[in-house]
Design an enzyme around this catalytic site. Structure first.
Site, short mmCIF file in Angstrom:
data_model
loop_
_atom_site.label_atom_id
_atom_site.label_comp_id
_atom_site.label_asym_id
_atom_site.label_seq_id
_atom_site.Cartn_x
_atom_site.Cartn_y
_atom_site.Cartn_z
N CYS A 96 4.74 -3.03 -1.38
CA CYS A 96 3.31 -3.00 -1.12
C CYS A 96 2.83 -4.39 -0.70
CB CYS A 96 2.56 -2.55 -2.38
SG CYS A 96 0.77 -2.37 -2.10
N ARG A 119 0.20 -9.46 -5.64
CA ARG A 119 0.90 -9.76 -6.90
C ARG A 119 2.37 -9.37 -6.88
NH1 ARG A 119 -3.04 -6.07 -10.26
NH2 ARG A 119 -2.60 -4.86 -8.38
N HIS A 136 4.45 -0.14 -7.08
CA HIS A 136 4.01 -0.81 -8.31
C HIS A 136 2.92 0.01 -8.97
CE1 HIS A 136 0.12 -2.58 -6.77
NE2 HIS A 136 0.70 -2.29 -5.62
N ASP A 139 0.24 -5.70 -1.72
CA ASP A 139 -0.46 -6.27 -2.88
C ASP A 139 0.02 -7.70 -3.14
OD1 ASP A 139 -1.83 -4.92 -5.74
OD2 ASP A 139 -0.89 -6.91 -5.80
N CYS A 150 -1.41 0.53 -8.17
CA CYS A 150 -1.52 0.28 -6.73
C CYS A 150 -2.88 0.76 -6.20
CB CYS A 150 -0.38 0.99 -6.00
SG CYS A 150 -0.40 0.71 -4.22
CO CO Z 1 -0.16 -1.53 -3.94
#
Ligand code: CO
Length: 245
Positions: free
Chosen positions: A41, A45, A97, A43, A100
């Protein structure tokens, strides 16, 4: 300069790296030879190298919202082809994750943005199995489950691409893995066992079957704890060891 602080941090980082390991950038400047392709992803993090504890040269990375595999995504297909044909990576890791935002969006009703086109296969999957999700105890459980199922769906989609099939057909060693990362504890969990051939892929339960018979992702920590427990237990009562496994 705008963003001076980032340039300053970059200098400090490069100097620190060289101080800790004088050959670091010499090694990095050589041709990359990663063993892994990470499909994850976007994302902020969930950074592949950090969570795997690997140097940048070790993992080839493709990230997008909700780690989707669209078979019309030229970006992903070009990365996949290069990873398998030029870099000869032996492992494709589809890593989602928990928590999400893309998956959360697919669980909601807002369909007004480009991202909703991107997430459409996941939206339709959720809609198809709405009764299964409705039966879960709360929204957190629904989000967790769809995050896990999304990994299983994208694993199946990448394993169905002609690029992956061609690698298997020419006898290239290649495992496709489905993992999920916990942003709250930093641990990766395996969602289902890796697949290493077209026959294994064809033998997988369908994603619709997965929706009604969920897997239970296990982290390495849990595997280690279970192994220790099984070992202790076997000492006390050896006859039970086989049954525990
Ligand atoms: Co995500």
């Amino acid at each position: 300069m705008i963003l001076d602080h980032l340039f300053d941090r970059n200098v400090a980082w490069a100097q620190g790296k060289t101080r800790d390991d004088p050959t670091y950038f010499v090694r990095m400047a050589e041709q990359q030879s990663p063993d892994y392709l990470w499909i994850g992803c976007a994302d902020s993090r969930v950074t592949a190298n950090d969570v795997l504890g690997l140097d940048p040269g070790s993992v080839f990375v493709q990230r997008n919202i909700a780690n989707m595999v669209h078979t019309s995504d030229m970006n992903l297909l070009a990365v996949l082809e290069f990873a398998l044909e030029a870099l000869k990576v032996q492992h494709i890791i589809v890593c989602g994750h928990y928590g999400c935002g893309g998956v959360r969006r697919a669980l909601g009703n807002d369909r007004t943005a480009l991202v909703d086109h991107w997430l459409q296969p996941l939206v339709m999957f959720h809609r198809k199995h709405q009764a299964v999700f409705a039966a879960l105890k709360d929204d957190q459980a629904r989000l967790d489950r769809l995050c896990e199922l999304n990994v299983q769906m994208q694993l199946r989609r990448v394993a169905a691409t002609p690029i992956v099939e061609a690698a298997w057909a020419r006898g290239q060693p290649l495992h496709v893995h489905g993992w999920i990362y916990g942003v709250e504890d930093g641990l990766i969990r395996e969602v289902e066992p890796p697949i290493a051939s077209q026959a294994a892929r064809d033998g997988l339960p369908s994603i619709d079957q997965c929706a009604v018979t969920p897997s239970e992702p296990w982290s390495a920590v849990r595997h280690q704890a279970f192994a220790a427990f099984a070992a202790d237990d076997a000492q006390a009562d050896p006859c039970c060891e086989g049954a525990r496994r």
